[in-house]
Enzyme design. Structure first.
Site, short mmCIF file in Angstrom:
data_model
loop_
_atom_site.label_atom_id
_atom_site.label_comp_id
_atom_site.label_asym_id
_atom_site.label_seq_id
_atom_site.Cartn_x
_atom_site.Cartn_y
_atom_site.Cartn_z
CB CYS A 51 -0.89 -0.02 1.24
SG CYS A 51 -1.68 1.55 1.63
CD GLU A 52 -0.07 5.46 -3.92
OE1 GLU A 52 -0.78 6.47 -4.00
OE2 GLU A 52 0.57 5.00 -4.88
CG HIS A 53 -2.35 5.82 0.98
ND1 HIS A 53 -3.44 5.23 0.38
CD2 HIS A 53 -2.09 6.93 0.25
CE1 HIS A 53 -3.84 5.96 -0.64
NE2 HIS A 53 -3.03 6.99 -0.75
CG HIS A 54 -0.75 3.13 5.99
ND1 HIS A 54 -1.95 3.13 5.30
CD2 HIS A 54 -0.89 4.03 6.99
CE1 HIS A 54 -2.79 3.99 5.87
NE2 HIS A 54 -2.18 4.55 6.89
CD GLN B 251 -7.71 -4.50 -4.37
OE1 GLN B 251 -7.34 -4.56 -3.20
NE2 GLN B 251 -8.74 -5.20 -4.82
CB CYS C 180 -2.97 -0.19 5.68
SG CYS C 180 -4.07 -0.29 4.27
#
Length: 220
Positions: free
Chosen positions: A109-112, A150, A180
């Site tokens: 996941c690019e956010h976490h 995704q 996440c």
């Protein structure tokens, strides 16, 4: 941007572009230079956490971490690692659905920067060309091995297959668990996320249902 806005974007998995956001100089440095720089910065993160890097168990962690990021987890960022998608003439005149299912998804996941794991199911209806089956798996693996959302991953796979096969008749379905969600925030261990992207004949509900029926009634 406030801390609240930052958290909101991460929780909502917002993506603004089908292309992975990259700097214009993203590939100016060699892999070895990147590993060296990440190793240095990650050692500082470990020190801020209060870890003793002189300990035998921890001393090599910054290098292992950096090498893993550049060479393994995120090798799909570099276009030079994109697999060659071999296509062949459709000599048999096959014009029915061809389905490749249960393709392993191993992404982040690019956010976490936490794992996304699951499966992709892909189908297309050949026109003049067909693609080697393993090439579909390799393409999924390539796009998965980068910081991802995704929804974007589904679209990147779809668009690439449509381009190389010269047909809009492609459908991509991804079912995946997000760490996440399961290891932070709500900590829901059982939920998973499904995305589906398609074009051409798969805009027709009956054709989509045919695909879903195949996926839901696996015999292997």
């Amino acid at each position: 941007m406030s801390k609240e806005q930052i958290e909101l974007i991460g929780d909502n998995h917002i993506s603004s572009n089908i292309e992975t956001p990259l700097l214009s100089n993203a590939f100016d440095k060699s892999d070895e230079e990147k590993i060296k720089n990440i190793q240095h910065h990650f050692s500082k993160i470990m020190e801020e956490l209060g870890l003793d890097l002189s300990d035998d168990s921890l001393s090599g962690t910054p290098y292992r971490f950096a090498k893993m990021y550049v060479k393994e987890l995120f090798y799909g960022l570099d276009p030079k690692n994109k697999p060659k998608l071999s296509i062949f003439d459709n000599k048999y005149g096959y014009q029915k659905m061809l389905v490749e299912q249960n393709i392993t998804i191993d992404s982040s996941c690019e956010h976490h920067f936490l794992p996304i794991t699951g499966y992709a199911h892909i189908a297309y209806i050949p026109n003049d060309k067909v693609i080697g089956l393993s090439k579909i798996n390799r393409l999924v693996d390539y796009y998965a091995h980068r910081p991802q959302v995704q929804e974007r991953l589904s679209l990147q796979i779809l668009k690439d297959l449509q381009d190389v096969l010269k047909t809009e008749d492609v459908i991509v379905m991804i079912c995946a668990k997000h760490m996440c969600v399961s290891s932070r925030g709500i900590k829901d261990k059982d939920s998973f996320t499904t995305t589906i992207e398609y074009g051409g004949c798969f805009e027709d509900k009956e054709k989509r249902n045919e695909f879903l029926s195949i996926i839901n009634n696996q015999t292997l």
